[in-house]
Design an enzyme around this catalytic site. Sequence first.
Site, PDB file in Angstrom:
ATOM      1  N   SER A 151       0.846  -1.191   0.000  1.00 41.50           N
ATOM      2  CA  SER A 151       0.000   0.000   0.000  1.00 41.50           C
ATOM      3  C   SER A 151       0.881   1.240   0.000  1.00 41.50           C
ATOM      4  O   SER A 151       2.021   1.199   0.475  1.00 41.50           O
ATOM      5  CB  SER A 151      -0.854  -0.029   1.263  1.00 41.50           C
ATOM      6  OG  SER A 151      -1.200   1.269   1.655  1.00 41.50           O
ATOM      7  N   SER A 152       0.331   2.354  -0.465  1.00 40.83           N
ATOM      8  CA  SER A 152       1.112   3.594  -0.485  1.00 40.83           C
ATOM      9  C   SER A 152       1.361   4.140   0.919  1.00 40.83           C
ATOM     10  O   SER A 152       2.189   5.034   1.090  1.00 40.83           O
ATOM     11  CB  SER A 152       0.415   4.649  -1.342  1.00 40.83           C
ATOM     12  OG  SER A 152      -0.859   4.931  -0.823  1.00 40.83           O
ATOM     13  N   CYS A 153       0.658   3.605   1.936  1.00 44.25           N
ATOM     14  CA  CYS A 153       0.865   4.138   3.291  1.00 44.25           C
ATOM     15  C   CYS A 153       2.172   3.654   3.914  1.00 44.25           C
ATOM     16  O   CYS A 153       2.496   4.039   5.028  1.00 44.25           O
ATOM     17  CB  CYS A 153      -0.316   3.827   4.191  1.00 44.25           C
ATOM     18  SG  CYS A 153      -0.463   2.100   4.550  1.00 44.25           S
TER      19      CYS A 153
ATOM     20  N   TYR B 160      -0.752  -0.911  10.245  1.00 45.04           N
ATOM     21  CA  TYR B 160      -0.946  -1.509   8.915  1.00 45.04           C
ATOM     22  C   TYR B 160       0.308  -1.323   8.063  1.00 45.04           C
ATOM     23  O   TYR B 160       0.780  -2.254   7.399  1.00 45.04           O
ATOM     24  CB  TYR B 160      -2.158  -0.847   8.257  1.00 45.04           C
ATOM     25  CG  TYR B 160      -2.469  -1.343   6.874  1.00 45.04           C
ATOM     26  CD1 TYR B 160      -3.083  -2.574   6.683  1.00 45.04           C
ATOM     27  CD2 TYR B 160      -2.167  -0.572   5.747  1.00 45.04           C
ATOM     28  CE1 TYR B 160      -3.371  -3.030   5.405  1.00 45.04           C
ATOM     29  CE2 TYR B 160      -2.454  -1.019   4.472  1.00 45.04           C
ATOM     30  CZ  TYR B 160      -3.064  -2.249   4.301  1.00 45.04           C
ATOM     31  OH  TYR B 160      -3.351  -2.701   3.035  1.00 45.04           O
TER      32      TYR B 160
ATOM     33  N   LYS C   8       2.821  -4.065   6.313  1.00 44.57           N
ATOM     34  CA  LYS C   8       3.071  -4.108   4.868  1.00 44.57           C
ATOM     35  C   LYS C   8       4.566  -3.959   4.559  1.00 44.57           C
ATOM     36  O   LYS C   8       5.075  -4.584   3.627  1.00 44.57           O
ATOM     37  CB  LYS C   8       2.254  -3.024   4.152  1.00 44.57           C
ATOM     38  CG  LYS C   8       0.759  -3.343   4.122  1.00 44.57           C
ATOM     39  CD  LYS C   8       0.516  -4.583   3.268  1.00 44.57           C
ATOM     40  CE  LYS C   8      -0.937  -5.001   3.220  1.00 44.57           C
ATOM     41  NZ  LYS C   8      -1.121  -6.270   2.474  1.00 44.57           N
TER      42      LYS C   8
ATOM     43  N   HIS D 261     -12.910   3.251   3.157  1.00 46.33           N
ATOM     44  CA  HIS D 261     -12.116   4.376   2.688  1.00 46.33           C
ATOM     45  C   HIS D 261     -13.053   5.477   2.179  1.00 46.33           C
ATOM     46  O   HIS D 261     -14.249   5.289   2.052  1.00 46.33           O
ATOM     47  CB  HIS D 261     -11.153   3.935   1.588  1.00 46.33           C
ATOM     48  CG  HIS D 261      -9.948   3.237   2.125  1.00 46.33           C
ATOM     49  ND1 HIS D 261      -9.812   1.869   2.083  1.00 46.33           N
ATOM     50  CD2 HIS D 261      -8.841   3.708   2.732  1.00 46.33           C
ATOM     51  CE1 HIS D 261      -8.660   1.550   2.640  1.00 46.33           C
ATOM     52  NE2 HIS D 261      -8.050   2.631   3.042  1.00 46.33           N
TER      53      HIS D 261
HETATM   54  P1  GDP Z   1      -6.330   7.303   4.153  1.00 51.12           P
HETATM   55  O1  GDP Z   1      -6.039   7.518   2.691  1.00 51.12           O
HETATM   56  O2  GDP Z   1      -5.542   6.199   4.758  1.00 51.12           O
HETATM   57  O3  GDP Z   1      -6.211   8.586   4.941  1.00 51.12           O
HETATM   58  O4  GDP Z   1      -7.807   6.759   4.301  1.00 51.12           O
HETATM   59  P2  GDP Z   1      -9.289   7.244   3.933  1.00 51.12           P
HETATM   60  O5  GDP Z   1      -9.610   6.903   2.529  1.00 51.12           O
HETATM   61  O6  GDP Z   1     -10.154   6.627   4.992  1.00 51.12           O
HETATM   62  O7  GDP Z   1      -9.328   8.824   4.121  1.00 51.12           O
HETATM   63  C1  GDP Z   1      -8.814   9.714   3.182  1.00 51.12           C
HETATM   64  C2  GDP Z   1      -9.219  11.130   3.520  1.00 51.12           C
HETATM   65  O8  GDP Z   1     -10.626  11.305   3.250  1.00 51.12           O
HETATM   66  C3  GDP Z   1      -9.002  11.538   4.976  1.00 51.12           C
HETATM   67  O9  GDP Z   1      -8.543  12.883   4.984  1.00 51.12           O
HETATM   68  C4  GDP Z   1     -10.422  11.478   5.550  1.00 51.12           C
HETATM   69  O10 GDP Z   1     -10.606  12.309   6.670  1.00 51.12           O
HETATM   70  C5  GDP Z   1     -11.232  11.950   4.358  1.00 51.12           C
HETATM   71  N1  GDP Z   1     -12.669  11.611   4.399  1.00 51.12           N
HETATM   72  C6  GDP Z   1     -13.687  12.470   4.156  1.00 51.12           C
HETATM   73  N2  GDP Z   1     -14.872  11.887   4.325  1.00 51.12           N
HETATM   74  C7  GDP Z   1     -14.619  10.591   4.640  1.00 51.12           C
HETATM   75  C8  GDP Z   1     -15.468   9.478   4.922  1.00 51.12           C
HETATM   76  O11 GDP Z   1     -16.696   9.543   4.930  1.00 51.12           O
HETATM   77  N3  GDP Z   1     -14.847   8.291   5.179  1.00 51.12           N
HETATM   78  C9  GDP Z   1     -13.476   8.174   5.167  1.00 51.12           C
HETATM   79  N4  GDP Z   1     -12.934   6.957   5.414  1.00 51.12           N
HETATM   80  N5  GDP Z   1     -12.654   9.223   4.938  1.00 51.12           N
HETATM   81  C10 GDP Z   1     -13.201  10.416   4.677  1.00 51.12           C
END
Ligand code: GDP
Length: 313
Positions: free
Chosen positions: A108-110, A137, A141, A180
């Site tokens: 993953s990119s994280c 996580y 990875k 996500h």
């Molecule tokens: P990340 O890429 O590991 O940070 O995972 P996410 O896809 O869960 O979140 C990406 C970004 O989208 C973060 O800045 C979240 O705060 C934002 N975000 C906005 N609305 C949402 C939501 O409804 N669900 C999630 N999971 N993230 C959200």
Amino acid sequence: MEKQARIYIAGHRGMVGSAIVRKLQAEGYTNLIMRTSSELDLRNQVAVADFFEEEKPEYVFLAAAKVGGILANNIYRAEFLYDNLIIEANIIQSAYKTGVKKLLFLGSSCIYPKMAPQPLQEEYLLTGLLEPTNEPYAIAKIAGIKLCEAYRSQYGCNYISAMPTNLYGPNDNYDLQGSHVLPALIRKFHEAKINNQPSVEVWGTGSPRREFLHADDLADACVFLMEEYNDELFVNIGTGEDVTIRELAEAVKDVVGFEGELRWDTSKPDGTPRKLMDVSRIHNLGWKHKTELRDGLEKTYQDFLANEVLYVE
Ligand code: GDP
């Protein structure tokens, strides 16, 4: 890979594994090996070893993992670390013991440091501190990458690793606490439209930037790497283009046809400010993504509508 080769897809019910299965089937591979988690618990060392002894796969796509969005990663920290470490360790050791010809591990990119320069080059691994919300996580990875490198160096195993950016597509997780951002927004805007709600709550500030790759493109890249790539260094897979969460939210809103407002809940974390992949390496190998974000969102909303009963329990 010969069309008759015995190919095990670990995690075939997930978004990534199911996309790899669709791709392999479309390409005419006929001998796919799959097990659901109730048939084979990948955290069980003996069960995994026995399965590899019995089935003797020749190729392995390691797409099984405990995955989730920013909230789930941050809450279930022990599970994200333990489950992912043990799944990788069990599969990679069993692959070695039973003479698997080639294995592709998916990360993953994280894995990259939170403050790494952008775009993220493969060489930036382990050059700084990780984003705290998904550190467990990411550590698991990174361990998977290192397992592939170590089994290559000590035992000569042809194990390769690919690091996809944020993914979306069929069989994604639409649970609002665990998912996500992209599937969460599809569901939230859809439900708000159906229920005539005036607004939708979006997490954070909207300023973080994310890159999104359709799962079918990832599967295409995985099969490409399995056929073409045999080096130790892992390979980024992405589009090389990113958008702000605000831009993503506006695009999803448009595709779904919701006409209300966005409300930003800044009590929720933003996570990493940006994680744009440098995709020069895979481009130089001769692979590029096909699905642009807008088309991918439209396709994904149609898939959500067709499978809503399955996705939303
Ligand atoms: P990340 O890429 O590991 O940070 O995972 P996410 O896809 O869960 O979140 C990406 C970004 O989208 C973060 O800045 C979240 O705060 C934002 N975000 C906005 N609305 C949402 C939501 O409804 N669900 C999630 N999971 N993230 C959200």
